[in-house]
Design a protein around this motif. Structure first.
Motif, PDB file in Angstrom:
ATOM      1  N   VAL A 262       0.874  -1.174   0.000  1.00 28.32           N
ATOM      2  CA  VAL A 262       0.000   0.000   0.000  1.00 28.32           C
ATOM      3  C   VAL A 262       0.909   1.219   0.000  1.00 28.32           C
ATOM      4  N   LEU A 263       0.803   2.047  -1.056  1.00 32.52           N
ATOM      5  CA  LEU A 263       1.763   3.121  -1.262  1.00 32.52           C
ATOM      6  C   LEU A 263       1.088   4.489  -1.342  1.00 32.52           C
ATOM      7  N   ASP A 264       1.816   5.494  -0.850  1.00 32.00           N
ATOM      8  CA  ASP A 264       1.474   6.892  -1.121  1.00 32.00           C
ATOM      9  C   ASP A 264       2.505   7.395  -2.127  1.00 32.00           C
ATOM     10  N   ILE A 265       2.042   7.863  -3.278  1.00 32.35           N
ATOM     11  CA  ILE A 265       2.944   8.238  -4.368  1.00 32.35           C
ATOM     12  C   ILE A 265       2.757   9.708  -4.718  1.00 32.35           C
ATOM     13  N   SER A 266       3.868  10.424  -4.864  1.00 32.58           N
ATOM     14  CA  SER A 266       3.843  11.792  -5.379  1.00 32.58           C
ATOM     15  C   SER A 266       4.935  11.919  -6.423  1.00 32.58           C
ATOM     16  N   ALA A 267       4.795  12.907  -7.332  1.00 31.73           N
ATOM     17  CA  ALA A 267       5.769  13.067  -8.403  1.00 31.73           C
ATOM     18  C   ALA A 267       5.840  14.521  -8.835  1.00 31.73           C
ATOM     19  N   THR A 268       7.034  14.933  -9.231  1.00 30.54           N
ATOM     20  CA  THR A 268       7.248  16.275  -9.769  1.00 30.54           C
ATOM     21  C   THR A 268       8.081  16.177 -11.037  1.00 30.54           C
ATOM     22  N   THR A 269       7.963  17.189 -11.869  1.00 29.88           N
ATOM     23  CA  THR A 269       8.809  17.229 -13.060  1.00 29.88           C
ATOM     24  C   THR A 269      10.237  17.566 -12.652  1.00 29.88           C
ATOM     25  N   VAL A 270      11.194  17.112 -13.463  1.00 32.13           N
ATOM     26  CA  VAL A 270      12.596  17.386 -13.203  1.00 32.13           C
ATOM     27  C   VAL A 270      13.095  18.373 -14.240  1.00 32.13           C
ATOM     28  N   ASP A 271      13.527  19.530 -13.783  1.00 32.88           N
ATOM     29  CA  ASP A 271      14.045  20.562 -14.676  1.00 32.88           C
ATOM     30  C   ASP A 271      15.537  20.718 -14.454  1.00 32.88           C
ATOM     31  N   LYS A 272      16.281  20.922 -15.521  1.00 29.32           N
ATOM     32  CA  LYS A 272      17.740  20.990 -15.421  1.00 29.32           C
ATOM     33  C   LYS A 272      18.207  22.098 -14.490  1.00 29.32           C
ATOM     34  N   ASP A 273      17.609  23.275 -14.593  1.00 27.89           N
ATOM     35  CA  ASP A 273      18.041  24.372 -13.731  1.00 27.89           C
ATOM     36  C   ASP A 273      17.254  24.449 -12.431  1.00 27.89           C
ATOM     37  N   GLU A 274      16.319  23.482 -12.236  1.00 29.23           N
ATOM     38  CA  GLU A 274      15.544  23.354 -11.011  1.00 29.23           C
ATOM     39  C   GLU A 274      14.767  24.620 -10.668  1.00 29.23           C
ATOM     40  N   THR A 275      14.349  25.349 -11.693  1.00 30.64           N
ATOM     41  CA  THR A 275      13.585  26.569 -11.456  1.00 30.64           C
ATOM     42  C   THR A 275      12.128  26.427 -11.876  1.00 30.64           C
ATOM     43  N   ASN A 276      11.834  25.349 -12.551  1.00 26.76           N
ATOM     44  CA  ASN A 276      10.472  25.177 -13.069  1.00 26.76           C
ATOM     45  C   ASN A 276       9.922  23.811 -12.680  1.00 26.76           C
ATOM     46  N   ILE A 277       9.998  23.485 -11.413  1.00 26.71           N
ATOM     47  CA  ILE A 277       9.524  22.195 -10.918  1.00 26.71           C
ATOM     48  C   ILE A 277       8.015  22.273 -10.663  1.00 26.71           C
ATOM     49  N   LYS A 278       7.302  21.302 -11.222  1.00 27.70           N
ATOM     50  CA  LYS A 278       5.852  21.260 -11.063  1.00 27.70           C
ATOM     51  C   LYS A 278       5.420  19.871 -10.605  1.00 27.70           C
ATOM     52  N   SER A 279       4.352  19.836  -9.829  1.00 25.16           N
ATOM     53  CA  SER A 279       3.798  18.537  -9.422  1.00 25.16           C
ATOM     54  C   SER A 279       3.063  17.922 -10.609  1.00 25.16           C
ATOM     55  N   ILE A 280       2.927  16.593 -10.589  1.00 23.62           N
ATOM     56  CA  ILE A 280       2.210  15.861 -11.636  1.00 23.62           C
ATOM     57  C   ILE A 280       0.984  15.213 -10.983  1.00 23.62           C
ATOM     58  N   PRO A 281      -0.160  15.919 -10.969  1.00 23.66           N
ATOM     59  CA  PRO A 281      -1.351  15.431 -10.256  1.00 23.66           C
ATOM     60  C   PRO A 281      -1.796  14.038 -10.675  1.00 23.66           C
ATOM     61  N   SER A 282      -1.723  13.724 -11.971  1.00 23.29           N
ATOM     62  CA  SER A 282      -2.216  12.426 -12.442  1.00 23.29           C
ATOM     63  C   SER A 282      -1.325  11.274 -12.003  1.00 23.29           C
ATOM     64  N   ALA A 283      -0.101  11.568 -11.522  1.00 25.09           N
ATOM     65  CA  ALA A 283       0.808  10.510 -11.073  1.00 25.09           C
ATOM     66  C   ALA A 283       0.819  10.390  -9.556  1.00 25.09           C
ATOM     67  N   GLU A 284      -0.009  11.162  -8.893  1.00 23.32           N
ATOM     68  CA  GLU A 284      -0.036  11.159  -7.434  1.00 23.32           C
ATOM     69  C   GLU A 284      -1.255  10.410  -6.917  1.00 23.32           C
ATOM     70  N   THR A 285      -1.045   9.653  -5.853  1.00 22.20           N
ATOM     71  CA  THR A 285      -2.147   8.905  -5.265  1.00 22.20           C
ATOM     72  C   THR A 285      -1.788   8.490  -3.843  1.00 22.20           C
ATOM     73  N   LYS A 286      -2.805   8.267  -3.043  1.00 26.95           N
ATOM     74  CA  LYS A 286      -2.604   7.798  -1.673  1.00 26.95           C
ATOM     75  C   LYS A 286      -3.359   6.483  -1.494  1.00 26.95           C
ATOM     76  N   GLY A 287      -2.764   5.577  -0.731  1.00 29.14           N
ATOM     77  CA  GLY A 287      -3.412   4.294  -0.464  1.00 29.14           C
ATOM     78  C   GLY A 287      -3.514   3.407  -1.685  1.00 29.14           C
ATOM     79  N   TYR A 288      -2.531   3.509  -2.596  1.00 28.88           N
ATOM     80  CA  TYR A 288      -2.554   2.729  -3.840  1.00 28.88           C
ATOM     81  C   TYR A 288      -2.118   1.290  -3.560  1.00 28.88           C
ATOM     82  N   ASN A 289      -2.971   0.332  -3.926  1.00 28.38           N
ATOM     83  CA  ASN A 289      -2.653  -1.086  -3.756  1.00 28.38           C
ATOM     84  C   ASN A 289      -1.788  -1.549  -4.937  1.00 28.38           C
TER      85      ASN A 289
END
Length: 465
Positions: A262-289
């Motif tokens: 059972v996993l809680d998953i979050s994800a963000t984009t990876v930017d080379k200069d680390e100035t434009n990091i954004k979350s990825i809502p469709s890749a995030e979930t809580k209580g994933y079996n």
């Protein structure tokens, strides 16, 4: 402000009762400004609808005498014969209807509106049911209110007749009055007649890109390996076997293949200069079996990055969404995943012998019998899939050699259906939160999907048309 009606075209000739999104609010304002003059607005509207060719027998104002009904229909036919409708073909399989309502019809509707106001208005000093002088009635009700009601009555009487030229061609829910109500008011008050325009999406014509385009068509049928009956039956057998096991908590080791976490998953984009990091809502979930044996359904490398994680531990690792990822805006995106393992289980499976055959499939006595039955079922599915794949391949090739001017309403309707199906599929695989669903269901997300998949949606419409 546009007056628009969403109407099933085939029923226009049989149901003159249509609705206007903006005229509804008009009628509400109309009724509230008549105090102390009050009447049942729905009844008034129902009676005004008798100015069209057909009647609703449930209306309290329906004319009961058949001779009166015939006379009214004859009068309406005579009046509607004077209606002038010109038709202009436009891009995207749209037709613009220019409707000109002559003074004769306008006067008729005006008189009927006055009759209804007379029936329901309680003018001080006038007995109920007695005729009210026109100037007094208009002064009491309000000239503009009478004018608005008359225009409503004119539209109700003439619209169904105006669109008869496109009956059989018009698409469902595509009839819309595009003339502003204020413009109709101005025309009616200054000239004594009414003009309005109607837009209708019609069935598109299909044309070959050239006269002999179809002669040298070659079709290649590609079958997904998942459809292969032997592969599919083995997978289904494995699933049935796993369902007979019992999940038990892992206490002395980390995650390994075969476990369920059972996993809680979050994800963000990876930017080379680390100035434009954004979350990825469709890749995030809580209580994933997360069943580790279904790891191929996720981003490549996800399972390998989690091997060894223990209950209560968190791991962070970078992954790249493949170019073939279903969600187009994530294709090729570099992401940083953070995963917390909330629970960890292993399956305590029984011995795989004939004693559990009935648990795998009811009525079976041996494991071999279970496998044979599953293979037979999967072969039937494979045959159907191959036939469907062949049809799709043929239609795909044909769509490349035809031209279809697709109406916007048809494109949006089909595109939204495809998007809804994709969203439902995503929801079954990943447990999305209400916030994620709201974000993915927003008009902005839907419109982005329509633009990104314009070519695919267009081709699918061509194939289905």
């Amino acid at each position: 402000m546009e007056l628009c009606t969403r109407t099933v075209t085939n029923s226009l000739l049989f149901n003159p009762s249509f609705s206007f999104s903006s005229s509804n609010s008009l009628l509400l304002r109309f009724s509230t400004c008549l105090k102390p003059f009050k009447f049942n607005l729905s009844s008034f509207t129902s009676h005004i609808q008798q100015t069209s060719l057909y009647h609703h027998t449930s209306s309290p104002f329906t004319v009961s005498a058949s001779s009166s009904s015939a006379s009214l229909e004859f009068e309406n036919d005579r009046l509607l014969a004077e209606l002038k409708v010109t038709q202009t073909e436009e891009a995207n399989s749209r037709v613009r209807l220019h409707v000109e309502v002559p003074p004769l019809i306008c006067k008729n509707c005006y008189k009927r509106v006055l009759v209804e106001f007379t029936k329901h208005a309680k003018v001080p000093g006038v007995r109920p049911g007695r005729k009210v002088p026109e100037n007094i009635l208009i002064g009491y009700v309000g000239r503009r209110n009478v004018q608005k009601a008359t225009i409503e009555a004119i539209l109700r009487m003439t619209l169904s007749h105006a669109v008869t030229s496109v009956t059989g061609r018009a698409l469902q829910d595509s009839v819309g009055i595009v003339t502003k109500f204020s413009e109709m008011e101005e025309t009616y008050s200054s000239l004594g007649f009414l003009r309005y325009e109607v837009m209708v999406d019609v069935a598109p014509e299909i044309k070959w890109i050239s006269e002999d385009a179809y002669k040298n068509v070659k079709v290649v049928v590609e079958i997904d390996s998942d459809i292969d009956a032997h592969i599919a039956s083995e997978r289904e057998f494995k699933r049935c076997y796993k369902s007979t096991g019992v999940l038990k908590v892992v206490t002395d080791r980390g995650l390994q293949v075969g476990d369920v976490a059972v996993l809680d998953i979050s994800a963000t984009t990876v930017d080379k200069d680390e100035t434009n990091i954004k979350s990825i809502p469709s890749a995030e979930t809580k209580g994933y079996n997360f069943d580790t044996e279904d790891g191929e359904l996720l981003v490549p490398g996800f399972l390998d990055s989690l091997i060894g994680i223990g209950r209560g531990e968190t791991k962070s690792f970078p992954l790249v969404f493949p170019e073939t990822w279903k969600q187009q805006d994530l294709q090729g995106v570099h992401a940083q995943f953070t995963v917390e393992c909330k629970e960890l289980f292993y399956r305590d499976l029984p011995e795989l012998d004939d004693s559990i055959a009935d648990k795998l499939i009811s009525g079976c006595t041996t494991v071999e019998q279970v496998k044979e039955l599953l293979l037979q079922r999967c072969q039937e599915i494979e045959q159907t899939a191959r036939e469907q794949a062949t049809d799709n391949a043929i239609l795909k090739q044909i769509s490349k050699i035809v031209e279809v001017d697709i109406p916007r309403s048809l494109f949006e309707e089909q595109g939204r259906q495809f998007y809804g199906a994709n969203l439902l599929e995503m929801q079954t695989k990943i447990k999305l939160t209400e916030q994620q669903l709201a974000s993915l269901s927003s008009p902005k997300a839907v419109n982005e999907y329509l633009e990104h998949h314009r070519e695919n949606i267009t081709n699918l419409i061509k194939q289905s048309w």
